[in-house]
Design a protein around this motif. Sequence first.
Motif, PDB file in Angstrom:
ATOM      1  N   ALA A 150       0.844  -1.190   0.000  1.00 20.31           N
ATOM      2  CA  ALA A 150       0.000   0.000   0.000  1.00 20.31           C
ATOM      3  C   ALA A 150       0.879   1.240   0.000  1.00 20.31           C
ATOM      4  CB  ALA A 150      -0.903   0.000   1.226  1.00 20.31           C
ATOM      5  N   LYS A 151       0.365   2.309  -0.621  1.00 17.37           N
ATOM      6  CA  LYS A 151       1.082   3.580  -0.654  1.00 17.37           C
ATOM      7  C   LYS A 151       0.065   4.689  -0.445  1.00 17.37           C
ATOM      8  CE  LYS A 151       4.042   6.471  -3.484  1.00 17.37           C
ATOM      9  NZ  LYS A 151       4.673   6.637  -4.784  1.00 17.37           N
ATOM     10  N   VAL A 152       0.381   5.615   0.467  1.00  8.73           N
ATOM     11  CA  VAL A 152      -0.515   6.729   0.764  1.00  8.73           C
ATOM     12  C   VAL A 152      -0.106   7.937  -0.080  1.00  8.73           C
ATOM     13  CG1 VAL A 152      -1.326   8.301   2.558  1.00  8.73           C
ATOM     14  CG2 VAL A 152      -0.882   5.914   3.125  1.00  8.73           C
ATOM     15  N   ASP A 153      -1.079   8.515  -0.790  1.00  7.63           N
ATOM     16  CA  ASP A 153      -0.857   9.766  -1.493  1.00  7.63           C
ATOM     17  C   ASP A 153      -0.978  10.873  -0.446  1.00  7.63           C
ATOM     18  OD1 ASP A 153      -0.688  11.937  -3.134  1.00  7.63           O
ATOM     19  OD2 ASP A 153      -2.546  11.529  -4.239  1.00  7.63           O
ATOM     20  N   GLU A 154       0.153  11.347   0.017  1.00 11.82           N
ATOM     21  CA  GLU A 154       0.179  12.260   1.157  1.00 11.82           C
ATOM     22  C   GLU A 154      -0.451  13.616   0.862  1.00 11.82           C
ATOM     23  OE1 GLU A 154       4.253  12.271   2.350  1.00 11.82           O
ATOM     24  OE2 GLU A 154       4.147  10.215   3.103  1.00 11.82           O
ATOM     25  N   SER A 155      -0.582  13.970  -0.396  1.00  9.27           N
ATOM     26  CA  SER A 155      -1.192  15.266  -0.719  1.00  9.27           C
ATOM     27  C   SER A 155      -2.709  15.251  -0.512  1.00  9.27           C
ATOM     28  CB  SER A 155      -0.872  15.659  -2.160  1.00  9.27           C
ATOM     29  OG  SER A 155      -1.447  14.733  -3.065  1.00  9.27           O
ATOM     30  N   HIS A 156      -3.314  14.057  -0.451  1.00 12.52           N
ATOM     31  CA  HIS A 156      -4.764  13.960  -0.257  1.00 12.52           C
ATOM     32  C   HIS A 156      -5.154  13.414   1.112  1.00 12.52           C
ATOM     33  CE1 HIS A 156      -4.558  13.981  -4.739  1.00 12.52           C
ATOM     34  NE2 HIS A 156      -5.525  14.860  -4.541  1.00 12.52           N
ATOM     35  N   CYS A 157      -4.207  12.951   1.896  1.00 12.50           N
ATOM     36  CA  CYS A 157      -4.508  12.351   3.203  1.00 12.50           C
ATOM     37  C   CYS A 157      -4.910  13.439   4.200  1.00 12.50           C
ATOM     38  CB  CYS A 157      -3.290  11.588   3.732  1.00 12.50           C
ATOM     39  SG  CYS A 157      -3.564  10.796   5.331  1.00 12.50           S
ATOM     40  N   THR A 158      -6.055  13.250   4.844  1.00 16.81           N
ATOM     41  CA  THR A 158      -6.546  14.213   5.838  1.00 16.81           C
ATOM     42  C   THR A 158      -6.294  13.750   7.265  1.00 16.81           C
ATOM     43  OG1 THR A 158      -8.740  13.220   5.854  1.00 16.81           O
ATOM     44  CG2 THR A 158      -8.356  15.037   4.299  1.00 16.81           C
ATOM     45  N   GLY A 159      -5.786  12.539   7.434  1.00 15.32           N
ATOM     46  CA  GLY A 159      -5.509  12.038   8.783  1.00 15.32           C
ATOM     47  C   GLY A 159      -6.747  11.572   9.513  1.00 15.32           C
ATOM     48  N   CYS A 160      -7.676  10.961   8.800  1.00 14.67           N
ATOM     49  CA  CYS A 160      -8.928  10.523   9.434  1.00 14.67           C
ATOM     50  C   CYS A 160      -8.744   9.269  10.298  1.00 14.67           C
ATOM     51  CB  CYS A 160      -9.991  10.275   8.376  1.00 14.67           C
ATOM     52  SG  CYS A 160      -9.658   8.858   7.310  1.00 14.67           S
TER      53      CYS A 160
ATOM     54  N   ALA B  42      -1.065   9.967  13.061  1.00 20.57           N
ATOM     55  CA  ALA B  42      -1.928  10.416  14.148  1.00 20.57           C
ATOM     56  C   ALA B  42      -3.147  11.110  13.569  1.00 20.57           C
ATOM     57  CB  ALA B  42      -1.160  11.354  15.067  1.00 20.57           C
ATOM     58  N   THR B  43      -4.102  11.403  14.430  1.00 18.30           N
ATOM     59  CA  THR B  43      -5.320  12.070  14.004  1.00 18.30           C
ATOM     60  C   THR B  43      -4.994  13.430  13.400  1.00 18.30           C
ATOM     61  OG1 THR B  43      -6.492  10.959  15.796  1.00 18.30           O
ATOM     62  CG2 THR B  43      -7.593  12.829  14.785  1.00 18.30           C
ATOM     63  N   LYS B  44      -5.589  13.700  12.258  1.00 20.93           N
ATOM     64  CA  LYS B  44      -5.426  14.948  11.510  1.00 20.93           C
ATOM     65  C   LYS B  44      -3.983  15.202  11.078  1.00 20.93           C
ATOM     66  CE  LYS B  44      -9.495  17.058  13.463  1.00 20.93           C
ATOM     67  NZ  LYS B  44     -10.093  18.199  14.119  1.00 20.93           N
ATOM     68  N   GLN B  45      -3.219  14.122  10.918  1.00 20.13           N
ATOM     69  CA  GLN B  45      -1.866  14.226  10.385  1.00 20.13           C
ATOM     70  C   GLN B  45      -1.708  13.180   9.291  1.00 20.13           C
ATOM     71  OE1 GLN B  45       1.110  14.129  13.414  1.00 20.13           O
ATOM     72  NE2 GLN B  45       0.207  15.830  14.549  1.00 20.13           N
ATOM     73  N   VAL B  46      -0.756  13.392   8.433  1.00 21.03           N
ATOM     74  CA  VAL B  46      -0.536  12.507   7.288  1.00 21.03           C
ATOM     75  C   VAL B  46      -0.086  11.127   7.782  1.00 21.03           C
ATOM     76  CG1 VAL B  46       0.832  12.164   5.203  1.00 21.03           C
ATOM     77  CG2 VAL B  46       0.021  14.439   5.793  1.00 21.03           C
ATOM     78  N   HIS B  47      -0.642  10.096   7.168  1.00 18.47           N
ATOM     79  CA  HIS B  47      -0.273   8.722   7.494  1.00 18.47           C
ATOM     80  C   HIS B  47       0.699   8.192   6.449  1.00 18.47           C
ATOM     81  CE1 HIS B  47      -4.033   9.196   9.739  1.00 18.47           C
ATOM     82  NE2 HIS B  47      -3.473   8.354  10.583  1.00 18.47           N
TER      83      HIS B  47
END
Length: 173
Positions: free
Chosen positions: A99-109, A124-129
């Motif tokens: 898996a790979k996270v697109d960090e520009s769209h991650c809201t940290g939900c 963490a919550t509201k931070q990039v994963h």
Amino acid sequence: MIFIIFVVLGSLIGLGLGVASRRFAVEGDPLVDEIEALLPGGQCGQCGKAGCRQAAEAMVNGEMGVDGCPPASGAFRSAAAKVLGISMSSDDQDIIWLAKVDESHCTGCTRCFKACPYDAIVGATKQVHTVVSDVCTGCKLCADTCPQGCIEMYSPQMVANRWFWPKPIEARG
């Protein structure tokens, strides 16, 4: 005096329970134990079973094939087929998915973080994963739960300067 009575009574009950546990013990299937030891152990339920023990029982009983566990690798499938004494088709390949996270769209939900049974996602919550690729099994649970759709599954390129060791298989002795 009452203390001595309780100690003797407790000892007798403990002795009785110990004898009963040995006399009425139910032996498990060693084949199921061996297949369960090979499974990833995430208890994710993607195979449709409640956990890895039930999946191993279904594989041994012939109700589910060795490819029924999505997070398990091709190495597991070949090892399980060897243990069960069945043959696999030649087109089964060990494709590694990560898996790979697109960090520009991650809201940290944190939905992906909570969905991963292998703790391969950190944040963490509201931070990039981000995904720890050494721990990721490619089970796709995080990608399915991400509301932003910012997690993609990919197969890393196997090149000489970036080569991955296959995930280890527990040695039998």
